[in-house]
Motif scaffolding. Structure first.
Motif, mmCIF file in Angstrom:
data_model
loop_
_atom_site.group_PDB
_atom_site.id
_atom_site.type_symbol
_atom_site.label_atom_id
_atom_site.label_comp_id
_atom_site.label_asym_id
_atom_site.label_seq_id
_atom_site.Cartn_x
_atom_site.Cartn_y
_atom_site.Cartn_z
ATOM 1 N N ALA A 262 0.828 -1.207 0.000
ATOM 2 C CA ALA A 262 0.000 0.000 0.000
ATOM 3 C C ALA A 262 0.860 1.254 0.000
ATOM 4 O O ALA A 262 0.534 2.240 -0.658
ATOM 5 N N PHE A 263 1.966 1.245 0.723
ATOM 6 C CA PHE A 263 2.834 2.418 0.784
ATOM 7 C C PHE A 263 3.349 2.773 -0.603
ATOM 8 O O PHE A 263 3.360 3.940 -1.011
ATOM 9 N N ALA A 264 3.735 1.754 -1.349
ATOM 10 C CA ALA A 264 4.270 1.992 -2.688
ATOM 11 C C ALA A 264 3.174 2.271 -3.705
ATOM 12 O O ALA A 264 3.374 3.058 -4.638
ATOM 13 N N GLY A 265 2.019 1.652 -3.544
ATOM 14 C CA GLY A 265 1.020 1.679 -4.601
ATOM 15 C C GLY A 265 -0.104 2.678 -4.442
ATOM 16 O O GLY A 265 -0.735 3.052 -5.429
ATOM 17 N N GLN A 266 -0.380 3.113 -3.224
ATOM 18 C CA GLN A 266 -1.515 3.993 -2.999
ATOM 19 C C GLN A 266 -1.072 5.456 -3.108
ATOM 20 O O GLN A 266 -0.268 5.934 -2.307
ATOM 21 N N GLY A 267 -1.614 6.160 -4.087
ATOM 22 C CA GLY A 267 -1.183 7.538 -4.317
ATOM 23 C C GLY A 267 -1.430 8.469 -3.160
ATOM 24 O O GLY A 267 -0.736 9.484 -3.011
ATOM 25 N N ILE A 268 -2.374 8.133 -2.309
ATOM 26 C CA ILE A 268 -2.680 9.013 -1.182
ATOM 27 C C ILE A 268 -1.525 9.066 -0.186
ATOM 28 O O ILE A 268 -1.406 10.018 0.590
ATOM 29 N N VAL A 269 -0.638 8.059 -0.216
ATOM 30 C CA VAL A 269 0.558 8.096 0.631
ATOM 31 C C VAL A 269 1.454 9.252 0.208
ATOM 32 O O VAL A 269 1.933 10.039 1.032
ATOM 33 N N ALA A 270 1.688 9.362 -1.101
ATOM 34 C CA ALA A 270 2.512 10.459 -1.607
ATOM 35 C C ALA A 270 1.868 11.807 -1.305
ATOM 36 O O ALA A 270 2.560 12.775 -0.952
ATOM 37 N N GLU A 271 0.551 11.877 -1.426
ATOM 38 C CA GLU A 271 -0.147 13.122 -1.118
ATOM 39 C C GLU A 271 0.052 13.497 0.345
ATOM 40 O O GLU A 271 0.245 14.672 0.681
ATOM 41 N N THR A 272 0.008 12.506 1.229
ATOM 42 C CA THR A 272 0.167 12.764 2.654
ATOM 43 C C THR A 272 1.604 13.150 2.980
ATOM 44 O O THR A 272 1.843 14.075 3.772
ATOM 45 N N LEU A 273 2.572 12.464 2.412
ATOM 46 C CA LEU A 273 3.975 12.822 2.629
ATOM 47 C C LEU A 273 4.236 14.266 2.223
ATOM 48 O O LEU A 273 5.032 14.972 2.851
ATOM 49 N N ASN A 274 3.555 14.703 1.183
ATOM 50 C CA ASN A 274 3.767 16.051 0.661
ATOM 51 C C ASN A 274 3.284 17.144 1.613
ATOM 52 O O ASN A 274 3.632 18.308 1.463
ATOM 53 N N PHE A 275 2.464 16.777 2.602
ATOM 54 C CA PHE A 275 1.997 17.759 3.578
ATOM 55 C C PHE A 275 3.097 18.225 4.527
ATOM 56 O O PHE A 275 2.957 19.259 5.172
ATOM 57 N N ALA A 276 4.178 17.457 4.636
ATOM 58 C CA ALA A 276 5.093 17.543 5.773
ATOM 59 C C ALA A 276 5.525 18.959 6.133
ATOM 60 O O ALA A 276 5.517 19.339 7.308
ATOM 61 N N ASP A 277 5.902 19.755 5.149
ATOM 62 C CA ASP A 277 6.443 21.075 5.441
ATOM 63 C C ASP A 277 5.580 22.211 4.902
ATOM 64 O O ASP A 277 6.044 23.354 4.820
ATOM 65 N N LEU A 278 4.335 21.912 4.538
ATOM 66 C CA LEU A 278 3.456 22.956 4.023
ATOM 67 C C LEU A 278 2.779 23.681 5.189
ATOM 68 O O LEU A 278 2.233 23.030 6.085
ATOM 69 N N PRO A 279 2.807 25.007 5.189
ATOM 70 C CA PRO A 279 2.318 25.756 6.360
ATOM 71 C C PRO A 279 0.913 25.387 6.811
ATOM 72 O O PRO A 279 0.636 25.333 8.008
ATOM 73 N N GLY A 280 0.017 25.135 5.864
ATOM 74 C CA GLY A 280 -1.359 24.845 6.244
ATOM 75 C C GLY A 280 -1.606 23.429 6.712
ATOM 76 O O GLY A 280 -2.697 23.115 7.194
ATOM 77 N N TYR A 281 -0.589 22.565 6.598
ATOM 78 C CA TYR A 281 -0.820 21.137 6.826
ATOM 79 C C TYR A 281 0.243 20.468 7.705
ATOM 80 O O TYR A 281 0.068 19.329 8.117
ATOM 81 N N THR A 282 1.328 21.146 7.983
ATOM 82 C CA THR A 282 2.405 20.511 8.726
ATOM 83 C C THR A 282 1.984 20.178 10.158
ATOM 84 O O THR A 282 1.178 20.892 10.767
ATOM 85 N N VAL A 283 2.522 19.100 10.680
ATOM 86 C CA VAL A 283 2.271 18.701 12.069
ATOM 87 C C VAL A 283 3.594 18.492 12.812
ATOM 88 O O VAL A 283 3.649 17.783 13.806
ATOM 89 N N GLY A 284 4.650 19.079 12.292
ATOM 90 C CA GLY A 284 5.922 18.986 12.982
ATOM 91 C C GLY A 284 6.575 17.627 12.897
ATOM 92 O O GLY A 284 7.394 17.267 13.744
ATOM 93 N N GLY A 285 6.236 16.869 11.857
ATOM 94 C CA GLY A 285 6.878 15.581 11.651
ATOM 95 C C GLY A 285 6.001 14.409 12.022
ATOM 96 O O GLY A 285 5.424 14.360 13.109
ATOM 97 N N THR A 286 5.888 13.465 11.095
ATOM 98 C CA THR A 286 5.130 12.234 11.318
ATOM 99 C C THR A 286 6.089 11.056 11.291
ATOM 100 O O THR A 286 6.978 10.993 10.442
ATOM 101 N N VAL A 287 5.917 10.137 12.219
ATOM 102 C CA VAL A 287 6.680 8.892 12.195
ATOM 103 C C VAL A 287 5.903 7.882 11.352
ATOM 104 O O VAL A 287 4.757 7.557 11.666
ATOM 105 N N HIS A 288 6.523 7.427 10.271
ATOM 106 C CA HIS A 288 5.917 6.425 9.398
ATOM 107 C C HIS A 288 6.591 5.077 9.664
ATOM 108 O O HIS A 288 7.814 4.983 9.645
ATOM 109 N N ILE A 289 5.795 4.050 9.877
ATOM 110 C CA ILE A 289 6.312 2.688 10.015
ATOM 111 C C ILE A 289 5.687 1.830 8.932
ATOM 112 O O ILE A 289 4.458 1.794 8.788
ATOM 113 N N ILE A 290 6.514 1.153 8.162
ATOM 114 C CA ILE A 290 6.007 0.201 7.179
ATOM 115 C C ILE A 290 6.118 -1.192 7.789
ATOM 116 O O ILE A 290 7.224 -1.680 8.044
#
Length: 832
Positions: A262-290
């Motif tokens: 799912a991490f590799a294949g689901q596009g919503i993962v990439a969309e979520t990763l892209n939030f990381a440093d955006l002012p309106g969406y950042t949460v100060g870092g997410t820990v991802h575990i596969i």
């Protein structure tokens, strides 16, 4: 990097420098490519890939190989910040911290035996076992311990179904009998929740860390759309941060557990990763575990992703990826601490790729030996991790521990059969106390109108800006016009109506958050919520300067994403019920890309999980000859999802109605998602603009009656732009016998209001539903049966475009011909 040391007597400093340079060169190569040769697969199927740049004959190669090619392989040299790269290499190459091996063994025993008891007692039931990556539990234990030491008070966690029941018991710390009771099915409404299977339910609990810190666990409910929960979890975390202030980033830690496929294949993962440093969406870092099983249902990695590792999707971000062999428990724990410390040190994401296997088939009832016979032969012969680890650390009383844990679990299983009522796996936070869901009741209504004086008062700050601010001439003219609107000198258009609604709410203490693609200006140049200085591009936001004690107002341009952003805003609304939270599609049909979020969370969240949301979807809709792509927001799809008052579906036909609708959504405490079909061409059209007096009216009206015609011979019922076109056509025809009634709220269906309007035109011979959309789209299939139910003996007819596979024609001329035909048919005497 060479370091200059004081030379020993008789030793050349140049020789020391050369030695250090050689060591650094060798280590640099292993830092870059060592992960390719790391020993990461417990079963040995993931073979090392020798890299030509890795030295073999250097005296330092063995030392570097021990660090970077053991059971941990780290990708971090793509990180652009040298400080962050140095931080990681120091943690990897320096002394390693001690591990509480006895605690880790106990967690492994509990995790494995929990799965075994489920397998033995409930054979043939789906449970999505964690076996093969049970090191996830001690990994989580270490992350929580490190987080607790850094001030974390709550873990906000999203994950799909693999291992979820194990996490509910051993991380959320719910009693095992609660989960067992779900398999007993002692409550026909489902023990873990009234509307979903047990491995989709959320859970809350308290985790006591090794250091004695209590961390609240919030496991977010998730459907089988594996990674759909990712942006929801991040949105919920951001809401918690915003409620708390700057301290929120330390207090609330987001963590996502992914599957490798799912991490590799689901596009919503990439969309979520892209939030990381955006002012309106950042949460100060997410820990991802596969939780990496190296398989997806029956599909092997070479058919799942083009990269060597599923985790390498994250290389698009400047974040570390820590691969670790799931059967080196000590290494797993150390990696967990590094990941957590990195998050707190730099406030950014980090990925842990926990590599193991899947002991059973995809859902325990599946036979994996059909598709992977060699793999599952090896797995069958492979001992559980607690056995391997107990031998590694030399524990002699392990069987005593095993019997103790097994006895506890079997006792819990027996107790589960006697549970007579549904245990509660969630506790709603206090900020939900004043809000309710369920069926609509008239007493939920609130007054939404404002006095003319109040409207004038908020118009001032909405239409002014600092004296030294250089506003664009077109925007300056717009603000001058809006000032006239607020003063009652000009009819109010949609843009000003929305601004008045937002301003009045923030002044009253209601926070407002709006995001969407290009939403700060507005796709149709209608909003201009953020003013830009034409000399220096500095920004001024009038909505943030309404009053001294006002609530927060945030309007963001989102990423070019629908599913991710809408999931985020839904999540945000879950933990900020007091706020008006809105997502705007650039065009209404863009919402198609977010269909899974709508189906699984927005439409069904209350029914499945008893979780409420007041999120608002603004979907531009209207047939204006622009082709198939930007005409329809698919009204029919939302109406098909409508049941049990799960949300509201509205299409306000004028600016004042839009104003009242937004205020109603924020002010009444009945919390339901609101779907709004907003206009495009009508945004500034005089026919859809409203006099300021209409903003004083007390309520949004679900049905707009026709005040120009009384005792009509025909009632034309419609919604949206077509109604204004019908009125223009009626004027051209000098028709005074056709009433044109707007259905402003389609769901919940306003039966009482419609009956009242039909009775007012008791002499009307027929009722005609008129829509722009083709016959297989729009509201027709939903509306007609309800109209026939209340119309009595009068025939209910319809005017619409012919059924079509495409929402609209691609020809502007063809559109015009169709639209003229619609209008003509609406006033004809014989409609079929």
């Amino acid at each position: 990097m060479a370091t200059r040391s004081k030379a020993a007597p008789g030793t050349s400093t140049a020789i020391l420098d050369t030695t250090n340079e050689e060591r650094e060169r060798v280590f640099d190569a292993f830092r870059r490519w060592g992960y390719l040769e790391a020993d990461l697969d417990p079963l040995g199927f993931l073979h090392a890939v020798p890299h030509p740049d890795l030295p073999l004959d250097s005296e330092f190669a063995q030392e570097a190989r021990r660090v970077y090619c053991g059971t941990v392989g780290v990708e971090f040299m793509h990180i652009t910040d040298p400080v962050r790269r140095r931080w990681i290499q120091e943690r990897l190459e320096g002394p390693q911290p001690a591990v509480d091996q006895q605690r880790a063994l106990d967690l492994l025993i509990r995790a494995e035996l929990f799965e075994q008891v489920l397998q033995q007692r409930y054979l043939g039931n789906k449970r999505f076992s964690l076996e093969g990556v049970t090191a996830l539990i001690p990994l989580m234990d270490e992350i929580l311990d490190a987080a607790g030491q850094r001030g974390a008070g709550e873990l906000v966690m999203g994950m799909s179904h693999r291992g979820r029941l194990n996490v509910i018991v051993h991380v959320a710390r719910r009693a095992a009998e609660e989960v067992f009771a779900g398999f007993e099915d002692v409550d026909p409404r489902s023990v873990l929740g009234s509307g979903d299977v047990k491995y989709h339910m959320g859970a809350t609990g308290e985790y006591l860390t090794r250091s004695g810190v209590k961390v609240h666990i919030h496991l977010v409910s998730n459907p089988s759309h594996l990674e759909a929960v990712d942006p929801v979890t991040i949105g919920r975390t951001r809401a918690k941060h915003d409620r708390t202030g700057e301290a929120g980033r330390k207090k609330y830690l987001p963590l996502l557990v992914h599957g490798d496929a799912a991490f590799a294949g689901q596009g919503i993962v990439a969309e979520t990763l892209n939030f990381a440093d955006l002012p309106g969406y950042t949460v100060g870092g997410t820990v991802h575990i596969i939780a990496n099983n190296l398989i997806g249902f029956t599909t092997v990695p070479r058919e799942l992703h083009s990269s060597r590792f599923a985790a390498q999707l994250a290389r698009r971000q400047s974040v570390p990826i820590l691969h670790v062999n799931g059967e080196d428990v000590d290494a797993v724990i150390r990696v967990g601490r590094i990941a957590l410390e990195y998050r707190y040190a730099f406030g950014t994401d980090v990925v842990v790729d926990l590599i193991g296997y899947r002991r059973h088939g995809h859902s325990e009832v599946d036979d994996p030996t059909i598709t992977q016979p060699l793999l599952y032969k090896a797995i069958k012969e492979h001992p559980p991790l607690w056995e391997i680890y107990s031998e590694d650390i030399g524990v002699e009383d392990v069987q005593v521990r095993v019997q103790t844990v097994r006895a506890e679990l079997e006792a819990a299983q027996k107790k589960a059969g006697s549970i007579s009522k549904k245990p509660t796996l969630r506790e709603l936070p206090g900020y939900w106390d004043d809000y309710m869901g369920g069926r609509y009741k008239p007493e939920y209504e609130v007054e939404t109108g404002l006095s003319a004086e109040e409207l004038r008062e908020i118009t001032g700050p909405l239409t002014t800006y600092p004296k030294d601010f250089n506003v664009h001439p077109k925007v300056k003219k717009l603000l001058e016009q809006r000032a006239e609107m607020g003063a009652g000198k000009r009819a109010v258009d949609y843009g000003m109506a929305e601004a008045l609604a937002f301003a009045s709410l923030v002044k009253a203490g209601v926070p407002v958050r709006l995001s969407g693609q290009d939403s700060r200006r507005g796709t149709f140049n209608q909003r201009h919520s953020v003013l830009v200085d034409v000399e220096n591009e500095q920004e001024y936001i009038p909505l943030q300067h309404i009053s001294e004690q006002q609530a927060r107002c945030e309007i963001y341009n989102s990423t070019l994403s629908e599913a991710g952003v809408l999931g985020f805003e839904y999540g945000y609304s879950r933990d900020y019920p007091e706020a008006l939270v809105l997502w705007e599609a650039q065009f209404g049909d863009f919402v198609n890309v977010a269909q899974a979020v709508i189906d699984q969370f927005i439409s069904a969240g209350e029914d499945k999980w008893n979780l409420l949301s007041g999120v608002v979807l603004l979907l531009p809709h209207g047939y204006e000859g622009q082709g198939p792509e930007h005409s329809s927001a698919r009204i029919e799809r939302f109406l098909q999802l409508a049941a049990r008052d799960n949300f509201q579906i509205c299409q306000p036909s004028n600016a004042a109605q839009y104003f009242h609708l937004l205020r109603r959504q924020a002010l009444r405490h009945w919390r339901k998602p609101l779907i709004v079909f907003t206009p495009k061409s009508m945004l500034r059209h005089p026919d859809a603009s409203s006099p300021i007096e209409d903003f004083v009216h007390p309520h949004f009206r679900n049905v707009l009656p026709d005040t120009e015609v009384s005792q009509a011979k025909r009632i034309l019922l419609c919604t949206g732009k077509i109604g204004h076109e019908l009125r223009d056509e009626r004027k051209k025809r000098k028709d005074n016998s056709s009433a044109i009634v707007f259905l402003e709220q389609m769901y919940p269906f306003p039966e009482a209001e419609l009956i009242k309007e039909l009775e007012r035109h008791s002499s009307a011979r027929d009722v005609v539903w008129v829509q722009e959309e083709p016959a297989n789209m729009g509201a027709m299939f939903y509306v007609l049966p309800r109209l026939r139910h209340i119309a009595g003996d009068r025939p209910v007819l319809s005017v619409k475009r012919s059924a079509s596979a495409s929402p609209a024609t691609g020809s502007a001329k063809a559109h015009e011909m169709e639209q003229n035909t619609l209008l003509s048919l609406a006033f004809s005497t014989n409609n079929e």
